[in-house]
Design a protein around this motif. Structure first.
Motif, PDB file in Angstrom:
ATOM      1  N   GLY A 288       0.794  -1.123   0.113  1.00 57.04           N
ATOM      2  CA  GLY A 288      -0.060  -0.078   0.194  1.00 57.04           C
ATOM      3  C   GLY A 288       0.793   1.105   0.054  1.00 57.04           C
ATOM      4  N   ASN A 289       2.279   1.113   0.033  1.00 54.61           N
ATOM      5  CA  ASN A 289       3.157   2.450   0.189  1.00 54.61           C
ATOM      6  C   ASN A 289       3.733   2.584  -1.071  1.00 54.61           C
ATOM      7  N   GLU A 290       3.579   1.571  -1.904  1.00 59.02           N
ATOM      8  CA  GLU A 290       4.386   1.554  -3.241  1.00 59.02           C
ATOM      9  C   GLU A 290       4.360   3.008  -3.992  1.00 59.02           C
ATOM     10  N   GLN A 291       3.291   3.409  -4.043  1.00 57.96           N
ATOM     11  CA  GLN A 291       3.291   4.707  -4.925  1.00 57.96           C
ATOM     12  C   GLN A 291       3.868   5.861  -4.119  1.00 57.96           C
ATOM     13  N   ALA A 292       3.586   5.974  -2.546  1.00 56.25           N
ATOM     14  CA  ALA A 292       4.248   7.062  -1.839  1.00 56.25           C
ATOM     15  C   ALA A 292       5.865   6.736  -2.026  1.00 56.25           C
ATOM     16  N   PHE A 293       6.146   5.576  -1.839  1.00 54.87           N
ATOM     17  CA  PHE A 293       7.727   5.502  -1.894  1.00 54.87           C
ATOM     18  C   PHE A 293       8.182   5.776  -3.256  1.00 54.87           C
ATOM     19  N   GLU A 294       7.599   5.317  -4.593  1.00 56.40           N
ATOM     20  CA  GLU A 294       8.167   5.923  -5.686  1.00 56.40           C
ATOM     21  C   GLU A 294       8.072   7.448  -5.820  1.00 56.40           C
ATOM     22  N   SER A 295       7.038   8.023  -5.487  1.00 57.58           N
ATOM     23  CA  SER A 295       6.853   9.285  -5.458  1.00 57.58           C
ATOM     24  C   SER A 295       7.981  10.208  -4.890  1.00 57.58           C
ATOM     25  N   VAL A 296       8.528   9.483  -3.712  1.00 57.90           N
ATOM     26  CA  VAL A 296       9.461  10.369  -2.902  1.00 57.90           C
ATOM     27  C   VAL A 296      10.961  10.255  -3.917  1.00 57.90           C
ATOM     28  N   TRP A 297      11.189   9.133  -4.610  1.00 56.22           N
ATOM     29  CA  TRP A 297      12.275   9.056  -5.423  1.00 56.22           C
ATOM     30  C   TRP A 297      12.114   9.802  -6.692  1.00 56.22           C
TER      31      TRP A 297
END
Length: 113
Positions: A14-23
């Protein structure tokens, strides 16, 4: 001899999009660093409770990588990391590798000296 620095991240479901967005939305300065060659962010296998990601940088030498880790640029790139800890399961795992052989797309092979 080139040096590859890798970090593996177990990103909670569920945190994949947030993680990718940070990068993908960060300010990038690596290309200004002496000895920097390239960076990759990789999405790996989907597990029961996480998705595995890896980041890796390629450097001309381990000394170039080490110098970067002691620089203001490194500190700037990593500020706020503690605030994003809820995205991960545990701490990122660092792995460093010295390149022994490189095989190019044209089939040529180069061994490190």
């Amino acid at each position: 001899m080139n040096f590859i620095a890798m970090n593996r991240f177990k990103v909670g479901k569920g945190n994949e999009q947030a993680f990718e967005s940070v990068w993908l939305n960060r300010e990038i300065h690596l290309h200004k660093e002496p000895g920097f060659i390239e960076f990759h962010l990789l999405r790996g296998p989907d597990r029961d409770d996480h998705v595995l990601y890896s980041s890796h940088t390629v450097w001309e030498s381990e000394a170039n990588f080490t110098a970067w880790t002691k620089s203001q640029s490194f500190r700037d790139a990593h500020k706020g990391v503690g605030e994003r800890g809820s995205l991960y399961l545990g701490h990122p795992e660092f792995e460093g590798f010295t390149v022994i052989q490189t095989v190019a797309a044209d089939g040529t092979s180069e061994a490190a000296e």
